[in-house]
Design a protein around this motif. Structure first.
Motif, mmCIF file in Angstrom:
data_model
loop_
_atom_site.group_PDB
_atom_site.id
_atom_site.type_symbol
_atom_site.label_atom_id
_atom_site.label_comp_id
_atom_site.label_asym_id
_atom_site.label_seq_id
_atom_site.Cartn_x
_atom_site.Cartn_y
_atom_site.Cartn_z
ATOM 1 N N UNK A 39 15.846 -17.852 15.029
ATOM 2 C CA UNK A 39 14.677 -17.482 13.672
ATOM 3 C C UNK A 39 14.523 -15.942 14.163
ATOM 4 N N UNK A 40 13.212 -15.526 14.423
ATOM 5 C CA UNK A 40 12.153 -16.905 14.750
ATOM 6 C C UNK A 40 11.224 -16.768 13.502
ATOM 7 N N UNK A 41 10.118 -17.842 13.615
ATOM 8 C CA UNK A 41 9.185 -17.762 12.601
ATOM 9 C C UNK A 41 7.937 -16.741 12.619
ATOM 10 N N UNK A 42 7.860 -16.015 13.844
ATOM 11 C CA UNK A 42 7.032 -15.149 13.957
ATOM 12 C C UNK A 42 7.508 -13.646 13.280
ATOM 13 N N UNK A 43 6.528 -13.187 12.432
ATOM 14 C CA UNK A 43 7.025 -11.909 11.988
ATOM 15 C C UNK A 43 5.884 -10.910 11.987
ATOM 16 N N UNK A 44 6.342 -9.596 11.912
ATOM 17 C CA UNK A 44 5.333 -8.463 11.882
ATOM 18 C C UNK A 44 5.703 -7.444 10.896
ATOM 19 N N UNK A 45 5.596 -6.280 11.210
ATOM 20 C CA UNK A 45 5.924 -5.046 10.158
ATOM 21 C C UNK A 45 6.034 -3.725 10.537
ATOM 22 N N UNK A 46 6.711 -3.067 9.825
ATOM 23 C CA UNK A 46 7.115 -1.530 10.029
ATOM 24 C C UNK A 46 6.238 -0.707 9.388
ATOM 25 N N UNK A 47 5.494 0.454 9.898
ATOM 26 C CA UNK A 47 4.856 1.090 9.437
ATOM 27 C C UNK A 47 5.067 2.922 9.667
ATOM 28 N N UNK A 48 4.719 3.610 8.643
ATOM 29 C CA UNK A 48 4.914 4.976 9.115
ATOM 30 C C UNK A 48 4.102 5.497 10.171
ATOM 31 N N UNK A 49 4.424 6.000 11.147
ATOM 32 C CA UNK A 49 3.624 6.487 12.354
ATOM 33 C C UNK A 49 3.552 8.284 12.045
#
Length: 510
Positions: free
Chosen positions: A353-363
């Motif tokens: 999978x996985x089922x857990x997700x996150x994000x990409x952000x500008x630094x």
């Protein structure tokens, strides 16, 4: 041996790869003498397959931010796998959770720095992506004929294969590129002499050299749009070379021409946001004019992995991943052995999978720096339960007869027991699982299988065209809402070929 001696030994012991039989240009010397049918951003696993295919009929510019892996034994030799992560071809970063990761920054992308395992995605996953299974198989075969083979297993990898079958990861599938529940010996990008065959070899095998221009050390900083039309329309890109000079490349004045982003599940959303396509509030906070409000960078995922170092009582052969145990509950179990003179193995499991997700952000506003990346490993409890199941299989594997020559009685087990005192059989399952769950969380790691940051229906349509734009498409792992197969590179490369054929067919018949 000191560090200088180590590197001297590495370079003397390993024959360098032959020169790449295809013209490669450096960005600071490049001459962009004409406009292009297709500009591909990213010369990684997918981008190389896509560029090779489109060049058969169209003028293509392939821009890669890194250099060449060829004549670099740190990247091209199997025994130097770990040292490859010290090379400029790998751009290391740490997630917001504090997990060390790395991105490919070299021609071939991840296929130039990874463990090289080749596993086709199951038919159900091909259908989930909306691809035709027959065409997908043809595209897999196209790549396999040039860069993949089945390895001959040494003593450890043979015992590992037999041990997985012994503890119930069945049936024994033998050697195959196909993906089924059971234990298999899969394909490898390494040849029988331990030489890597990255996806960039597909350019040498198939590309039309008169139509394809490959430029290295070209970091694309912005997609250029004509926003005076009914929809924002991609017309070209800006890129910077190693000397800091800015260049521009443009598409032909043809509505069928496209900028295609193949910069990975991290690089593609990063570039889109820097170009003004992404979550409006985040772009405004960074002072970036909003061209289009889309959930770019959301829902990125990485398959969490857990590793266990196993010292061996017997010699082990140098080998990266060659065998996979594919469990019915969603844990994939693999091992590498003898790498960098390691007298033992590293056995690991990863979560489907996985089922857990996150994000990409500008630094940083410098696109050459890593963005902020969050994966939220094990946020979904189902992912954690799969990890626990995989570690249970690994502990049973260590106790198997097949693995006896390659373990010792003092081996620590993830549950806290010692291999020589296999008292796990006397503990309640609930206690063991609780200990294994804690081990999963405390030892979470990556297998570098990032995906899902520009998903179909959210950022792109079924043909991977960016929603709300014209002449802009994404072809890489960012469009996937799952990690295909045990290891995604086979399907990422297949998708590059598949979409290249589809784009060609539609354009030639339109």
């Amino acid at each position: 041996m000191g560090i200088l001696g180590l590197f001297f030994a590495v370079f003397i012991a390993c024959a360098a790869a032959a020169e790449f039989p295809f013209p490669l240009q450096e960005a600071h010397n490049v001459e962009l003498t004409q406009d292009y049918d297709y500009i591909i951003v990213g010369g990684g696993a997918t981008g190389c397959a896509l560029a090779a295919t489109l060049s058969e009929n169209f003028r293509v510019l392939l821009l890669e931010r890194g250099g060449s892996p060829y004549n670099n034994p740190l990247l091209m030799r199997v025994e130097n796998f770990f040292l490859g992560f010290l090379d400029d071809g790998a751009q290391n970063f740490v997630t917001t959770e504090g997990v060390a990761n790395a991105r490919g920054r070299v021609l071939g992308g991840g296929s130039s720095i990874n463990a090289g395992f080749w596993d086709r995605a199951p038919a159900s996953e091909i259908a989930q992506l909306g691809l035709d299974p027959v065409k997908a198989n043809t595209s897999y075969t196209w790549a396999e004929n040039a860069i993949v083979s089945l390895p001959v297993l040494g003593p450890f990898q043979s015992a590992f294969h037999k041990g997985l079958v012994e503890v119930g990861v069945t049936p024994d599938l033998g050697a195959t590129y196909e993906h089924f529940v059971g234990t298999k010996t899969g394909g490898s990008l390494y040849d029988s002499n331990g030489q890597r065959r990255p996806s960039s070899n597909l350019i040498a095998a198939y590309a039309n050299a008169t139509n394809l221009q490959v430029v290295l050390h070209a970091t694309v900083t912005k997609v250029q749009f004509d926003d005076g039309l009914s929809k924002p329309t991609a017309i070209g890109v800006e890129f910077v070379d190693e000397l800091g000079q800015i260049h521009a490349a443009f598409l032909k004045a043809d509505e069928r021409s496209e900028v295609i982003l193949s910069a990975s599940a991290i690089g593609t959303p990063h570039l889109l946001m820097m170009s003004g396509v992404g979550p409006a509030e985040h772009l405004k906070q960074k002072g970036i004019p909003v061209i289009l409000d889309l959930p770019v960078g959301k829902n990125i995922a990485d398959n969490p992995a857990t590793r266990l170092y196993v010292p061996s009582m017997s010699p082990v052969e140098p080998a990266l991943v060659q065998v996979a145990g594919i469990t019915p509950f969603g844990s994939y179990i693999e091992a590498l052995s003898g790498v960098q003179n390691l007298q033992g193995s590293v056995i690991f499991q990863k979560v489907v999978g996985p089922k857990s997700t996150g994000e990409v952000l500008i630094d940083s506003m410098d696109i050459r720096q890593n963005p902020s990346v969050t994966f939220n490993y094990y946020k979904d409890p189902e992912d954690l339960q799969i990890c626990v199941g995989g570690l249970n299989v690994i502990e049973e594997l260590l106790l198997s007869k097949s693995m006896t020559p390659f373990v010792n009685g003092m081996q620590a087990m993830p549950s806290g027991n010692i291999l020589g005192l296999p008292i796990r059989k006397f503990y309640p399952k609930e206690m063991i699982d609780m200990a294994l769950g804690a081990y999963c969380k405390a030892n979470v790691g990556t297998m570098w299988h990032y995906h899902g940051s520009c998903r179909v229906g959210q950022v792109v349509d079924a043909q991977f065209k960016v929603l709300g734009t014209e002449q802009l498409r994404i072809v890489d792992g960012s469009v996937f809402d799952f990690c295909p197969g045990t290891n995604p590179q086979a399907t990422f490369i297949m998708t590059g070929r598949y979409m290249g054929v589809e784009i060609t067919s539609r354009r030639l018949t339109s």
